[in-house]
Design a protein around this motif. Structure first.
Motif, PDB file in Angstrom:
ATOM      1  N   VAL A 258      22.175 -18.111  31.088  1.00 25.99           N
ATOM      2  CA  VAL A 258      23.217 -19.103  31.346  1.00 25.99           C
ATOM      3  C   VAL A 258      23.888 -18.785  32.670  1.00 25.99           C
ATOM      4  N   ASP A 259      23.901 -19.764  33.565  1.00 24.84           N
ATOM      5  CA  ASP A 259      24.643 -19.656  34.818  1.00 24.84           C
ATOM      6  C   ASP A 259      26.069 -20.106  34.531  1.00 24.84           C
ATOM      7  N   ILE A 260      27.011 -19.163  34.504  1.00 20.40           N
ATOM      8  CA  ILE A 260      28.381 -19.458  34.088  1.00 20.40           C
ATOM      9  C   ILE A 260      29.032 -20.470  35.029  1.00 20.40           C
ATOM     10  N   LEU A 261      28.815 -20.329  36.331  1.00 20.24           N
ATOM     11  CA  LEU A 261      29.430 -21.250  37.286  1.00 20.24           C
ATOM     12  C   LEU A 261      28.912 -22.669  37.086  1.00 20.24           C
ATOM     13  N   LEU A 262      27.607 -22.796  36.906  1.00 18.60           N
ATOM     14  CA  LEU A 262      27.029 -24.124  36.689  1.00 18.60           C
ATOM     15  C   LEU A 262      27.513 -24.720  35.375  1.00 18.60           C
ATOM     16  N   ALA A 263      27.574 -23.906  34.317  1.00 18.75           N
ATOM     17  CA  ALA A 263      28.038 -24.391  33.016  1.00 18.75           C
ATOM     18  C   ALA A 263      29.483 -24.874  33.096  1.00 18.75           C
ATOM     19  N   THR A 264      30.334 -24.101  33.792  1.00 21.43           N
ATOM     20  CA  THR A 264      31.740 -24.507  33.935  1.00 21.43           C
ATOM     21  C   THR A 264      31.866 -25.802  34.735  1.00 21.43           C
ATOM     22  N   THR A 265      31.073 -25.926  35.786  1.00 21.54           N
ATOM     23  CA  THR A 265      31.120 -27.136  36.624  1.00 21.54           C
ATOM     24  C   THR A 265      30.730 -28.375  35.815  1.00 21.54           C
ATOM     25  N   ILE A 266      29.656 -28.270  35.043  1.00 21.71           N
ATOM     26  CA  ILE A 266      29.203 -29.416  34.247  1.00 21.71           C
ATOM     27  C   ILE A 266      30.232 -29.787  33.184  1.00 21.71           C
ATOM     28  N   SER A 267      30.840 -28.790  32.540  1.00 17.73           N
ATOM     29  CA  SER A 267      31.848 -29.073  31.516  1.00 17.73           C
ATOM     30  C   SER A 267      33.040 -29.817  32.109  1.00 17.73           C
ATOM     31  N   PHE A 268      33.491 -29.366  33.278  1.00 22.07           N
ATOM     32  CA  PHE A 268      34.621 -30.047  33.917  1.00 22.07           C
ATOM     33  C   PHE A 268      34.252 -31.459  34.365  1.00 22.07           C
ATOM     34  N   MET A 269      33.023 -31.651  34.824  1.00 18.36           N
ATOM     35  CA  MET A 269      32.601 -32.992  35.236  1.00 18.36           C
ATOM     36  C   MET A 269      32.610 -33.947  34.047  1.00 18.36           C
ATOM     37  N   VAL A 270      32.185 -33.458  32.876  1.00 15.47           N
ATOM     38  CA  VAL A 270      32.193 -34.309  31.678  1.00 15.47           C
ATOM     39  C   VAL A 270      33.621 -34.636  31.275  1.00 15.47           C
ATOM     40  N   ILE A 271      34.517 -33.639  31.364  1.00 18.92           N
ATOM     41  CA  ILE A 271      35.923 -33.895  31.033  1.00 18.92           C
ATOM     42  C   ILE A 271      36.523 -34.929  31.985  1.00 18.92           C
ATOM     43  N   ILE A 272      36.220 -34.787  33.283  1.00 22.20           N
ATOM     44  CA  ILE A 272      36.715 -35.766  34.269  1.00 22.20           C
ATOM     45  C   ILE A 272      36.182 -37.159  33.976  1.00 22.20           C
ATOM     46  N   LEU A 273      34.920 -37.228  33.562  1.00 17.87           N
ATOM     47  CA  LEU A 273      34.318 -38.529  33.242  1.00 17.87           C
ATOM     48  C   LEU A 273      35.019 -39.181  32.061  1.00 17.87           C
ATOM     49  N   ALA A 274      35.309 -38.407  31.002  1.00 15.80           N
ATOM     50  CA  ALA A 274      35.965 -38.961  29.817  1.00 15.80           C
ATOM     51  C   ALA A 274      37.401 -39.365  30.120  1.00 15.80           C
ATOM     52  N   LEU A 275      38.151 -38.453  30.777  1.00 20.54           N
ATOM     53  CA  LEU A 275      39.549 -38.769  31.081  1.00 20.54           C
ATOM     54  C   LEU A 275      39.663 -39.907  32.086  1.00 20.54           C
ATOM     55  N   GLY A 276      38.749 -39.927  33.067  1.00 17.52           N
ATOM     56  CA  GLY A 276      38.781 -41.020  34.032  1.00 17.52           C
ATOM     57  C   GLY A 276      38.555 -42.367  33.390  1.00 17.52           C
ATOM     58  N   SER A 277      37.654 -42.434  32.420  1.00 21.86           N
ATOM     59  CA  SER A 277      37.404 -43.696  31.715  1.00 21.86           C
ATOM     60  C   SER A 277      38.651 -44.148  30.958  1.00 21.86           C
ATOM     61  N   LEU A 278      39.344 -43.212  30.302  1.00 24.81           N
ATOM     62  CA  LEU A 278      40.552 -43.558  29.561  1.00 24.81           C
ATOM     63  C   LEU A 278      41.666 -44.011  30.498  1.00 24.81           C
ATOM     64  N   VAL A 279      41.812 -43.325  31.632  1.00 26.19           N
ATOM     65  CA  VAL A 279      42.863 -43.698  32.585  1.00 26.19           C
ATOM     66  C   VAL A 279      42.624 -45.112  33.119  1.00 26.19           C
ATOM     67  N   LEU A 280      41.373 -45.399  33.510  1.00 24.35           N
ATOM     68  CA  LEU A 280      41.061 -46.738  34.002  1.00 24.35           C
ATOM     69  C   LEU A 280      41.280 -47.798  32.929  1.00 24.35           C
ATOM     70  N   MET A 281      40.940 -47.471  31.691  1.00 22.50           N
ATOM     71  CA  MET A 281      41.101 -48.439  30.601  1.00 22.50           C
ATOM     72  C   MET A 281      42.569 -48.782  30.405  1.00 22.50           C
ATOM     73  N   TYR A 282      43.433 -47.761  30.325  1.00 24.58           N
ATOM     74  CA  TYR A 282      44.855 -48.031  30.100  1.00 24.58           C
ATOM     75  C   TYR A 282      45.525 -48.626  31.345  1.00 24.58           C
ATOM     76  N   HIS A 283      45.061 -48.218  32.510  1.00 28.26           N
ATOM     77  CA  HIS A 283      45.685 -48.721  33.732  1.00 28.26           C
ATOM     78  C   HIS A 283      45.344 -50.189  33.973  1.00 28.26           C
ATOM     79  N   ASN A 284      44.090 -50.555  33.765  1.00 32.04           N
ATOM     80  CA  ASN A 284      43.651 -51.935  34.013  1.00 32.04           C
ATOM     81  C   ASN A 284      43.701 -52.811  32.779  1.00 32.04           C
ATOM     82  N   ASN A 285      44.037 -52.145  31.634  1.00 32.97           N
ATOM     83  CA  ASN A 285      44.070 -52.881  30.363  1.00 32.97           C
ATOM     84  C   ASN A 285      42.738 -53.597  30.114  1.00 32.97           C
TER      85      ASN A 285
END
Length: 560
Positions: free
Chosen positions: A168-195
């Motif tokens: 396991v490449d720890i740096l790569l694993a951490t990067t991918i996990s954060f990208m997925v979190i950003i993707l999920a939170l970004g979708s929620l922010v856009l949904m509530y912001h644009n209704n």
């Protein structure tokens, strides 16, 4: 102790991945908190423990750690909620995305698994955690069609390679996990912001994140012209996902196994080509050269101790890959130079052995010449009455001189080999008494039990000590020389004592430890004798140093 199961072989890993994904999917589909969900989660965690990439095969786990794992799993299953399920899924995505692979088939499989988990998070987990209403048709397509995705793991005939080292490449694993979190939170922010609808917001976020990733990739490429960004990124990515520590351990082991620097360099280049991102390599040094692997059009030119090396890669080497190539070659160069230094030290040790042997033999031959000169002087001064006595002395001395000359010749032929010829102590003492009968010496012997002694060592030490004492008697004829041999139950001691003046204070601390320049003979001969005694387990020392009583002793403790 519990052994981590060694069952990840052939297609069993695909089966474990399939069961791990399917049980997680159906556990979240039937709703958190139900007994069926808890049962499926237990199976899911069991499959994860079989697949887990953190522990090596055959690694020992204590009962305490096993109990801790079991407690955490049971606590998670019992108190599971959508938040804990989301956190676990993000962690699992990091494990999958950061898994180090060396074959294209494995990369494709883990890419497919990661796609499944990301869809599971964004389409199933996040909407249920935030109580979002999705189009029933879209939801049914994902909930029913998504479980069919892992079945593609068995659509190929390729198998997984055996695990090696850290996976396991720890740096790569951490990067991918954060990208997925950003993707999920970004979708929620856009949904509530644009209704707007959640699916529409998710698609918009995917486009933005995808465009961002493509832009970063282009900026870090060698064709963009922004070399500064590439260098900054390269400083944090020196491993580039390879099992670096394991490769370094193999390199260190080869340094110990190979006999010559050229053999080590040849083996190191073979190990270098075994890395998945290096296609081939060539090197040359002096009259030798080597070509390994596939020679592609992408080259990296380096050098090891002025010897040129060319590495060939599958893609254009830039940024991290160029730095990593230099790092690996520098490590090889470090071990290569160390190997050359070892070889030079061996040669120096051989030359030192020749030098020390030559110095000792020079002193021995000097003593032999002095003995021959003494006998020649006696023959020249003989009268008819004493001639018979002189001939008897020659008969006793000449065999011993011949033997010592033969030993000197043997040492010259094999300077690093010490003579191991042993003789009974009483036999050696009788021969000594007979040879030195006319030397005006006093002989004292006490032997409780006859034992074996190294003949060459005793002859060499005694000749050196007697020559020094006889040299002192040439200045003062009243000096008495006593030779004593004492062999008791626990020790052997050969002592030479003379009643002459004491050894000078300035050389008393240095004698027997290093070469000492002296007019009375206390110099290289005694130093070499002490070294020879030490190599055979004996000790030569000055035990008494007073005017009228100067004693040197060769001794050793007898172990039963």
């Amino acid at each position: 102790m519990i052994t981590v199961p060694n069952i990840v072989k052939a297609r069993q890993e695909e089966l474990i991945l399939l069961l791990m994904l399917e049980t997680f999917h159906f556990a979240t589909w039937y709703g958190i908190g139900s007994y069926l969900c808890q049962s499926l989660l237990l199976i899911h965690f069991g499959m994860f423990l079989l697949w887990q990439p953190l522990l090596k095969e055959n690694q020992q786990i204590t009962w305490g750690k096993s109990l801790l794992f079991l407690t955490l799993i049971l606590a998670f299953v019992h108190w599971a909620n959508w938040i804990s399920i989301t956190l676990w899924l993000v962690l699992l995505i990091g494990f999958i995305g950061g898994r180090v692979t060396t074959r294209r088939h494995e990369r494709n499989v883990y890419m497919l698994v990661m796609v499944f988990l990301i869809f599971e998070l964004l389409i199933s987990i996040v909407p249920q955690m935030f109580s979002l209403s999705l189009n029933i048709n879209v939801l049914n397509v994902f909930l029913i069609g998504l479980p069919l995705l892992p079945l593609l793991l068995f659509m190929t005939s390729n198998t997984f390679s055996k695990r090696t080292g850290e996976t396991v490449d720890i740096l790569l694993a951490t990067t991918i996990s954060f990208m997925v979190i950003i993707l999920a939170l970004g979708s929620l922010v856009l949904m509530y912001h644009n209704n707007s609808d959640y699916i529409i917001s998710l698609i918009q976020t995917l486009i933005v994140v995808g465009f961002l990733l493509i832009s970063i990739s282009w900026l870090l490429s060698t064709h963009s012209g922004f070399s500064g960004l590439s260098q900054l990124w390269a400083k944090s990515l020196l491993n580039i996902g390879t099992p670096f520590e394991q490769w370094l351990a193999k390199l260190s082991m080869q340094k110990q196994l190979q006999q010559s620097p050229a053999d080590f360099l040849d083996t190191a280049m073979k190990e270098l080509v075994s890395l998945p991102w290096i296609a081939g390599a060539t090197w040359s040094g002096g009259s030798t050269h080597g070509i390994y692997g596939e020679l592609t059009r992408y080259e990296v030119h380096l050098a090891i101790s002025v010897e040129p090396i060319t590495l060939f890669t599958h893609v254009q080497p830039a940024g991290v890959m160029s730095l990593h190539c230099k790092l690996l070659v520098q490590l090889i160069e470090t071990f290569y130079i160390a190997k050359k230094q070892e070889q030079e030290l061996e040669q120096q040790a051989h030359l030192r052995a020749i030098y020390e042997t030559g110095a000792r033999l020079t002193h021995d031959i000097k003593n032999l010449l002095q003995s021959l000169q003494t006998m020649t002087t006696l023959l020249d001064a003989d009268s008819d009455e004493t001639r018979e006595k002189s001939l008897t002395l020659l008969k006793k001395q000449l065999p011993n001189i011949s033997q010592r000359l033969q030993l000197a010749l043997d040492k010259l032929q094999a300077p690093e080999e010490e003579s191991a010829k042993n003789i009974q102590a009483m036999t050696w003492w009788k021969g000594l008494s007979a040879r030195r009968e006319s030397s005006q010496l006093k002989f004292l012997v006490t032997i409780d039990k006859d034992t074996l002694i190294p003949e060459e060592l005793f002859d060499s030490v005694l000749e050196n000590l007697l020559e020094n004492a006889i040299h002192k008697r040439q200045v003062d004829s009243d000096i008495v020389i006593i030779v004593s041999l004492n062999i008791g139950p626990t020790s052997i001691a050969l002592t030479v004592t003379d009643t002459g003046h004491a050894v000078a204070r300035k050389i008393r601390k240095l004698i027997l430890k290093e070469h000492v320049a002296s007019d009375n003979g206390h110099g290289i001969g005694l130093y070499q004798a002490a070294r020879q005694a030490e190599s055979l387990g004996y000790t030569l020392q000055l035990i008494d140093n007073r005017d009228g009583n100067v004693s040197f002793q060769l001794s050793r403790q007898i172990t039963s």
